[in-house]
Design an enzyme around this catalytic site. Structure first.
Site: not given
Ligand code: CIR
Length: 254
Positions: A67, A132, A162, A249
């Site tokens: 991220d 986000r 996401h 991730c």
């Protein structure tokens, strides 16, 4: 072809990481470390050379290193996490990225962007507009892509953390997708493998060189991926799932 990956050792504070699934319980740190080791071993088996950042106890979610940056063939982009508790995770990353790229750009306020919202398909990047990643951050990233001869497009998001919570590009023209994106016009041209609703977590897989790495425990999705002709490696990521995190991730691959 990917040659490198950056990972970050999970902090014991990960038990306080952000979770939208508190009913799954807190992660077991020792088990999470063992799963992290198995994950790293699998990346190495796929031919990647790994760099591991030290753990940072100040940031419970810092093992989700994807991220914090986006890596393209032309430049690296330091992200600007939309989750306030994750803002400081970018420290230390810029210096490491600079070892690999001559150009390291960064998302500037009021833009926010998390790498989990960016899906690379060759030279094109799909950017999810999520809680986000805002329009300003996505716009800054698009502009950077265009400056470097690459392209991007924006994807309005359903209720998912996401973009790559629900999608994985498996290459060879194939997209692994949850039902949310099945009829999305942006993905019309791709062959699709649909993840059944009760295995939705398995949509977060990664194609690394000649293999698809997927979480263990999702037999229907595994069968579909194998039947589509992909070699599969399984990694147990149960402790990361408790924090809404998956296999993509946990690394930056480039
Ligand atoms: C978070 O909410 O930020 C972390 N608990 C999970 C981040 C997962 N990252 C990803 O999907 N790329």
């Amino acid at each position: 072809m990917f040659r490198n990956a950056i990972v970050r050792r999970p902090a014991s504070s990960m038990v306080q990481g952000i979770s939208s699934h508190p009913e799954l319980g807190k992660p077991d740190y020792e088990l999470a470390l063992r799963q992290h080791s198995a994950y790293k071993a699998t990346l190495r088996l796929c031919g990647l050379e790994l760099r591991e950042l030290d753990c940072d106890e100040r940031y419970p979610d810092s093992c989700f290193v994807e991220d914090v940056a986006v890596c393209t063939k032309a430049f690296a982009m330091l992200a600007r996490p939309g989750a306030p508790s994750r803002a400081g995770e970018t420290e230390g990353m810029a210096a490491l990225l600079a070892e690999y790229w001559r150009e390291v750009e960064s998302i500037k306020a009021p833009g926010s962007l998390e790498g989990g919202d960016v899906m690379m398909v060759g030279d094109h990047f799909y950017i999810g507009l999520s809680a986000r990643t805002n329009r300003e951050g996505a716009g800054q990233f698009m502009a950077a892509l265009e400056r470097h001869g690459l392209s991007g497009s924006l994807i309005e998001m359903p209720e998912l953390l996401h973009l790559k919570t629900g999608l994985a590009w498996l290459e060879d023209g194939t997209l692994l997708t949850t039902r949310e994106f099945l009829d999305h016009p942006a993905f019309k041209a791709f062959r699709k493998i649909v993840v059944p609703e009760h295995e939705a977590y398995a949509a977060n897989c990664i194609r690394v060189n000649d293999r698809v790495i997927m979480p263990s425990g999702y037999p229907e999705t595994e069968g579909k991926i194998r039947d589509s002709g992909f070699a599969v490696s399984l990694v147990d990521s149960s402790e990361y799932r408790k924090l809404d995190g998956g296999l993509s991730c946990l690394s930056l691959r480039f």
